[in-house]
Design a protein around this motif. Structure first.
Motif, PDB file in Angstrom:
ATOM      1  N   LEU A 150       0.824  -1.204   0.000  1.00  0.00           N
ATOM      2  CA  LEU A 150       0.000   0.000   0.000  1.00  0.00           C
ATOM      3  C   LEU A 150       0.863   1.262   0.000  1.00  0.00           C
ATOM      4  O   LEU A 150       0.511   2.266  -0.596  1.00  0.00           O
ATOM      5  CB  LEU A 150      -0.920   0.015   1.221  1.00  0.00           C
ATOM      6  CG  LEU A 150      -1.902  -1.157   1.323  1.00  0.00           C
ATOM      7  CD1 LEU A 150      -2.646  -1.122   2.654  1.00  0.00           C
ATOM      8  CD2 LEU A 150      -2.858  -1.146   0.139  1.00  0.00           C
ATOM      9  N   ASN A 151       1.995   1.169   0.724  1.00  0.00           N
ATOM     10  CA  ASN A 151       2.919   2.302   0.840  1.00  0.00           C
ATOM     11  C   ASN A 151       4.232   1.786   1.427  1.00  0.00           C
ATOM     12  O   ASN A 151       4.381   0.587   1.678  1.00  0.00           O
ATOM     13  CB  ASN A 151       2.307   3.415   1.709  1.00  0.00           C
ATOM     14  CG  ASN A 151       1.841   2.905   3.061  1.00  0.00           C
ATOM     15  OD1 ASN A 151       2.533   2.120   3.716  1.00  0.00           O
ATOM     16  ND2 ASN A 151       0.652   3.327   3.477  1.00  0.00           N
ATOM     17  N   ALA A 152       5.179   2.688   1.667  1.00  0.00           N
ATOM     18  CA  ALA A 152       6.497   2.286   2.180  1.00  0.00           C
ATOM     19  C   ALA A 152       6.396   1.619   3.548  1.00  0.00           C
ATOM     20  O   ALA A 152       7.096   0.641   3.816  1.00  0.00           O
ATOM     21  CB  ALA A 152       7.424   3.495   2.235  1.00  0.00           C
ATOM     22  N   ASP A 153       5.534   2.144   4.414  1.00  0.00           N
ATOM     23  CA  ASP A 153       5.376   1.530   5.741  1.00  0.00           C
ATOM     24  C   ASP A 153       4.808   0.119   5.637  1.00  0.00           C
ATOM     25  O   ASP A 153       5.230  -0.778   6.370  1.00  0.00           O
ATOM     26  CB  ASP A 153       4.473   2.390   6.633  1.00  0.00           C
ATOM     27  CG  ASP A 153       5.151   3.658   7.087  1.00  0.00           C
ATOM     28  OD1 ASP A 153       6.398   3.692   7.153  1.00  0.00           O
ATOM     29  OD2 ASP A 153       4.433   4.639   7.382  1.00  0.00           O
ATOM     30  N   ASP A 154       3.860  -0.077   4.733  1.00  0.00           N
ATOM     31  CA  ASP A 154       3.295  -1.402   4.521  1.00  0.00           C
ATOM     32  C   ASP A 154       4.368  -2.361   4.017  1.00  0.00           C
ATOM     33  O   ASP A 154       4.427  -3.516   4.445  1.00  0.00           O
ATOM     34  CB  ASP A 154       2.140  -1.316   3.517  1.00  0.00           C
ATOM     35  CG  ASP A 154       1.427  -2.640   3.337  1.00  0.00           C
ATOM     36  OD1 ASP A 154       1.043  -3.260   4.349  1.00  0.00           O
ATOM     37  OD2 ASP A 154       1.243  -3.044   2.169  1.00  0.00           O
ATOM     38  N   CYS A 155       5.241  -1.877   3.144  1.00  0.00           N
ATOM     39  CA  CYS A 155       6.356  -2.686   2.649  1.00  0.00           C
ATOM     40  C   CYS A 155       7.240  -3.140   3.804  1.00  0.00           C
ATOM     41  O   CYS A 155       7.528  -4.330   3.948  1.00  0.00           O
ATOM     42  CB  CYS A 155       7.171  -1.877   1.637  1.00  0.00           C
ATOM     43  SG  CYS A 155       8.692  -2.681   1.078  1.00  0.00           S
ATOM     44  N   ARG A 156       7.669  -2.198   4.629  1.00  0.00           N
ATOM     45  CA  ARG A 156       8.531  -2.538   5.769  1.00  0.00           C
ATOM     46  C   ARG A 156       7.831  -3.507   6.722  1.00  0.00           C
ATOM     47  O   ARG A 156       8.435  -4.458   7.213  1.00  0.00           O
ATOM     48  CB  ARG A 156       8.962  -1.271   6.501  1.00  0.00           C
ATOM     49  CG  ARG A 156      10.075  -0.516   5.792  1.00  0.00           C
ATOM     50  CD  ARG A 156      10.616   0.632   6.634  1.00  0.00           C
ATOM     51  NE  ARG A 156       9.689   1.744   6.720  1.00  0.00           N
ATOM     52  CZ  ARG A 156       9.547   2.684   5.779  1.00  0.00           C
ATOM     53  NH1 ARG A 156      10.277   2.635   4.687  1.00  0.00           N
ATOM     54  NH2 ARG A 156       8.686   3.659   5.938  1.00  0.00           N
ATOM     55  N   GLN A 157       6.541  -3.286   6.969  1.00  0.00           N
ATOM     56  CA  GLN A 157       5.796  -4.145   7.891  1.00  0.00           C
ATOM     57  C   GLN A 157       5.670  -5.564   7.341  1.00  0.00           C
ATOM     58  O   GLN A 157       5.862  -6.540   8.066  1.00  0.00           O
ATOM     59  CB  GLN A 157       4.410  -3.573   8.170  1.00  0.00           C
ATOM     60  CG  GLN A 157       3.648  -4.344   9.226  1.00  0.00           C
ATOM     61  CD  GLN A 157       4.374  -4.386  10.558  1.00  0.00           C
ATOM     62  OE1 GLN A 157       4.744  -3.346  11.094  1.00  0.00           O
ATOM     63  NE2 GLN A 157       4.590  -5.569  11.097  1.00  0.00           N
TER      64      GLN A 157
END
Length: 127
Positions: free
Chosen positions: A13-20
């Protein structure tokens, strides 16, 4: 006709979702599935994409660095398994070449070899 979304939009969904999601893969998914060893195909499957899709997303400005770090972490895990005798060296070598961009030194030497032509006075020195 409906425009297709790039694979990375379908995965994150976004960069934070990628990291999570990457954190979840390493800290939860692998721990909950003890028969799994971290690898590129397992990560791609977890993310709902393919090996090729994962490599393609590594070029993305938003997700690329995090995905390259994840692939590096996978290589580090496999090297440690090999160092402990839990992964055959041939399997490690094959995997590092095919999934992590490693090459044999001889391949590097052949690819970067320059031709040296000796002319002039140096030719006389060789006698």
């Amino acid at each position: 006709m409906k425009k297709r979304r790039p694979p990375e939009e379908a995965v994150f969904l976004n960069a934070d979702d990628c990291r999570q999601k990457l954190t979840n893969y390493f800290e939860k998914h692998l721990a909950e599935n003890s028969e799994l060893v971290a690898d590129v195909e397992s990560l791609a499957d977890f993310l709902g994409t393919t090996r090729e899709g994962l490599f393609s997303m590594e070029q993305d400005k938003i997700y690329g660095f995090e995905l390259r770090k994840a692939r590096n972490r996978i290589a580090a895990i496999k090297k440690q398994l090999a160092f402990r005798g839990k992964l055959p060296p041939a399997v490690l070598s094959f995997d590092l070449k095919n999934n992590h961009g490693y090459r044999d030194k001889s391949e590097d030497a052949a690819a970067g070899a320059d031709t040296v032509i000796i002319k002039g006075v140096a030719k006389e020195w060789a006698k």
